[in-house]
Scaffold this active site. Structure first.
Site, PDB file in Angstrom:
ATOM      1  CB  ILE A 191     -17.990  16.543 -40.296  1.00 53.33           C
ATOM      2  CG1 ILE A 191     -17.092  17.370 -39.363  1.00 53.33           C
ATOM      3  CG2 ILE A 191     -19.448  16.971 -40.214  1.00 53.33           C
ATOM      4  CD1 ILE A 191     -17.459  17.335 -37.884  1.00 53.33           C
TER       5      ILE A 191
ATOM      6  CG  ASP B 245     -18.641  23.263 -45.232  1.00 50.92           C
ATOM      7  OD1 ASP B 245     -18.819  22.071 -45.535  1.00 50.92           O
ATOM      8  OD2 ASP B 245     -19.555  23.988 -44.790  1.00 50.92           O
TER       9      ASP B 245
ATOM     10  NE  ARG C 134     -28.464  16.088 -47.006  1.00 55.66           N
ATOM     11  CZ  ARG C 134     -29.159  14.954 -46.923  1.00 55.66           C
ATOM     12  NH1 ARG C 134     -29.408  14.261 -47.990  1.00 55.66           N
ATOM     13  NH2 ARG C 134     -29.599  14.537 -45.767  1.00 55.66           N
TER      14      ARG C 134
ATOM     15  NE  ARG D 122     -25.130  16.576 -45.507  1.00 52.69           N
ATOM     16  CZ  ARG D 122     -25.095  17.741 -46.141  1.00 52.69           C
ATOM     17  NH1 ARG D 122     -24.825  17.794 -47.406  1.00 52.69           N
ATOM     18  NH2 ARG D 122     -25.349  18.851 -45.492  1.00 52.69           N
ATOM     19  N   PRO D 123     -28.504  11.744 -42.699  1.00 56.53           N
ATOM     20  CG  PRO D 123     -28.397  10.481 -40.753  1.00 56.53           C
ATOM     21  CD  PRO D 123     -27.545  10.990 -41.882  1.00 56.53           C
ATOM     22  CB  ILE D 124     -33.158  15.004 -41.424  1.00 61.88           C
ATOM     23  CG1 ILE D 124     -34.298  14.253 -42.117  1.00 61.88           C
ATOM     24  CG2 ILE D 124     -32.341  15.776 -42.424  1.00 61.88           C
ATOM     25  CD1 ILE D 124     -35.379  15.213 -42.641  1.00 61.88           C
ATOM     26  CG  ASP D 125     -31.083  10.467 -37.195  1.00 55.25           C
ATOM     27  OD1 ASP D 125     -30.404  11.082 -38.034  1.00 55.25           O
ATOM     28  OD2 ASP D 125     -30.610   9.974 -36.161  1.00 55.25           O
ATOM     29  CG  LEU D 126     -29.625  13.585 -34.768  1.00 58.75           C
ATOM     30  CD1 LEU D 126     -28.221  14.159 -34.625  1.00 58.75           C
ATOM     31  CD2 LEU D 126     -29.943  12.678 -33.570  1.00 58.75           C
TER      32      LEU D 126
ATOM     33  NE  ARG E 185     -25.958  23.098 -54.489  1.00 56.94           N
ATOM     34  CZ  ARG E 185     -25.778  22.399 -53.387  1.00 56.94           C
ATOM     35  NH1 ARG E 185     -24.797  21.556 -53.302  1.00 56.94           N
ATOM     36  NH2 ARG E 185     -26.590  22.531 -52.387  1.00 56.94           N
TER      37      ARG E 185
ATOM     38  CB  CYS F   1     -25.978  13.634 -49.613  1.00 57.96           C
ATOM     39  SG  CYS F   1     -24.897  15.033 -49.572  1.00 57.96           S
TER      40      CYS F   1
ATOM     41  CE  LYS G 180     -23.582  26.954 -49.339  1.00 54.22           C
ATOM     42  NZ  LYS G 180     -24.158  25.709 -48.828  1.00 54.22           N
ATOM     43  CG  ASN G 181     -23.921  26.728 -45.335  1.00 55.62           C
ATOM     44  OD1 ASN G 181     -24.626  26.629 -46.333  1.00 55.62           O
ATOM     45  ND2 ASN G 181     -22.869  25.947 -45.132  1.00 55.62           N
TER      46      ASN G 181
END
Ligand code: EPU
Length: 456
Positions: free
Chosen positions: A349, A327, A110, A139-143, A419, A134, A22-23
């Site tokens: 993580i 995971d 996400r 879980r930011p997406i700043d990077l 999912r 979440c 999936k990922n």
């Protein structure tokens, strides 16, 4: 909402075949945005997140088609469960009439933020909803944002959306030297997709080395991208002016494979996990062996797991690849409840990835959480209970616990499971588990209502 009814006690015996990752499939589908030509992806798992991504791409004007299996590798063996279908997907982004990732879709998954980099590379503009909270952490997406800004993007945040455009007359991102402040899987993937069409050279450092990043890089190379160093922490990308279509086969899902290895071990069974990639399972196999489980590698794509004479406690500490995967933490914890001694489980993580603990405790596990560490004392006699899934991997943990619990457990909210695990209960049943689904049978139809606040 669907539920699983599981009667514990049966050792799992036989062979299960692992589906595509999936990922890997999620970023590879997003990569189709980078070309006007058709991209064909084989071994796409039939899971809800993939349906969501199809919906996202279609909402932006892409044509996304699903096809029946045609390659011999896709032919289901008896152990995979019948009806393997929708095995490859063609995506054509000839026209992207609406480069917008709407909140209604982004809030359900996400990984939708993975379209930001490719949209910027392809059209120089993007409008992507911020993903929001979440279940497993902030879980930011700043990077992702910081990297794109270094490449010449101007990104504003308004009304819950990132409004991004390229700040240059030519409308093309520029190569840059980007050092990630911390290792991020989708952040690495997003910026890699941005860099392949940027002007000049991009050096990405402190990259994620996960096999899913390598899958994406291999697809991009097949599309004409020039990338060096995929699978290492430093990637050099020479931007090209356009990419072409390609056909690519997604690698097997290492987390699904790891989950079945634990299913074999926890039930004291004799299970062959086939169609996997053993190279990607190093940390999980090493930990199972340390716990006393008999693990035999049968070849590059198959592992046999057999009952331990005595399951022993062993500590884990989640790390980026090739360390022990976050995971797999919840599933490992289910196994640790059955091991003799004290296992320390450290989650490094995500800050809130112990949602399964309280449910395992309700089934009789002895687990104490202190910050990012959980102490598991075993072996505990698990007894059946009604429990609730909180996220994808927590769901797997509860199923594993129910497989060894006395009596009949009811696992609610299995949409989390749908999912990311393809036909999980069918595969389990084919090797002897007593598991039934109650409620609407999952089918990844676009009109399926999507529950909000999802972790992938
Ligand atoms: N982070 C930041 N800023 C960013 C990005 C990440 O601070 O801009 C932090 C995160 O908050 C987290 C850490 O960095 O603490 C690592 O997060 P990462 O970005 O690597 O996670 P992700 O890319 O959002 C992917 C998988 C997850 C998996 C993690 C870690 C996909 C679609 N999702 O998420 O998979 O847990 O990497 O390996 O690839 C799952 O399949 O169940 C799942 C949650």
């Amino acid at each position: 909402m669907d539920k699983f009814i599981i009667r514990g006690g049966n050792p799992l015996v036989g062979t299960v075949r692992i589906s595509g990752a999936k990922n890997s499939a999620l970023p590879c589908m997003a990569a189709a945005i980078l070309t006007e030509e058709e991209v064909t992806l084989e071994n796409i798992p039939q899971v809800r997140d993939i349906a969501t991504e199809r919906r996202l791409l279609a909402s932006m004007g892409a044509a996304v088609e699903l096809h029946e299996s045609v390659t011999p590798e896709d032919a289901p063996s008896s152990a995979t469960g019948e009806g393997a279908s929708l095995k490859h997907t063609t995506i054509s982004c000839r026209s992207l009439s609406d480069p917008v990732a709407r909140y209604e879709i982004v809030k359900t998954m996400r990984a939708s933020s993975l379209v930001l980099g490719p949209l910027m590379a392809r059209s120089g503009v993007a409008r992507v909803a911020m993903p929001g909270g979440c279940a497993i952490g902030g879980r930011p997406i700043d990077l992702h944002i910081k990297g794109l800004e270094k490449m010449g993007a101007v990104i504003l945040q308004e009304h819950g959306y990132l409004e991004a455009r390229v700040d240059s007359g030519v409308g093309r991102l520029r190569g840059a030297h980007i050092v990630f402040d911390r290792i991020t899987v989708t952040g690495t993937e997003d910026l890699l997709m941005a860099a392949v069409l940027a002007e000049g050279e991009t050096l990405l450092e402190n990259c994620a080395r996960e096999p899913e990043v390598v899958d994406l890089a291999q697809l991009l190379i097949a599309m004409g991208a020039r990338i060096e160093g995929a699978g290492t922490s430093s990637m050099r990308v020479h931007g090209v002016s356009s990419l072409h279509g390609a056909r690519y086969r997604i690698n097997p899902d290492r987390i699904e494979a790891g989950t079945f290895l634990i299913a074999g071990a926890i039930t004291g069974g004799d299970l062959i996990v086939a169609n996997c990639n053993v190279d990607h399972l190093g940390a999980v196999i090493a930990k199972l062996r340390e716990s006393g489980v008999r693990v035999d590698v049968l070849g590059p794509g198959a592992v046999r797991v057999r009952a331990a004479e005595r399951l022993r406690a062993a500590d884990i500490s989640t790390e980026e690849y090739p360390g022990f995967p976050t995971d797999m933490q919840a599933q490992y914890m289910a196994l640790a409840t059955q091991a003799e001694g004290v296992s320390l489980v450290r989650e490094n993580i995500f800050e809130n990835r112990f949602m399964h603990v309280q449910e395992l405790v309700r089934m009789g596990a002895n687990i104490k959480v202190d910050g990012n560490a959980a102490t598991v004392r075993g072996p505990a006699r698990l007894s059946s209970a009604a429990v609730m899934c909180s996220d994808l991997r927590a769901s797997a943990s509860l199923v594993l616990a129910a497989l060894v619990a006395d009596g009949e457990s009811v696992i609610d909210r299995v949409y989390h499971m749908d999912r990311g695990y393809e036909r999980f209960e069918e595969k389990l049943r084919s090797v002897g588990a007593q598991i039934q689904r109650l409620g609407d049978v999952f089918a990844p139809r676009p009109e399926n209502p999507e529950p909000a606040d999802q972790p992938a």
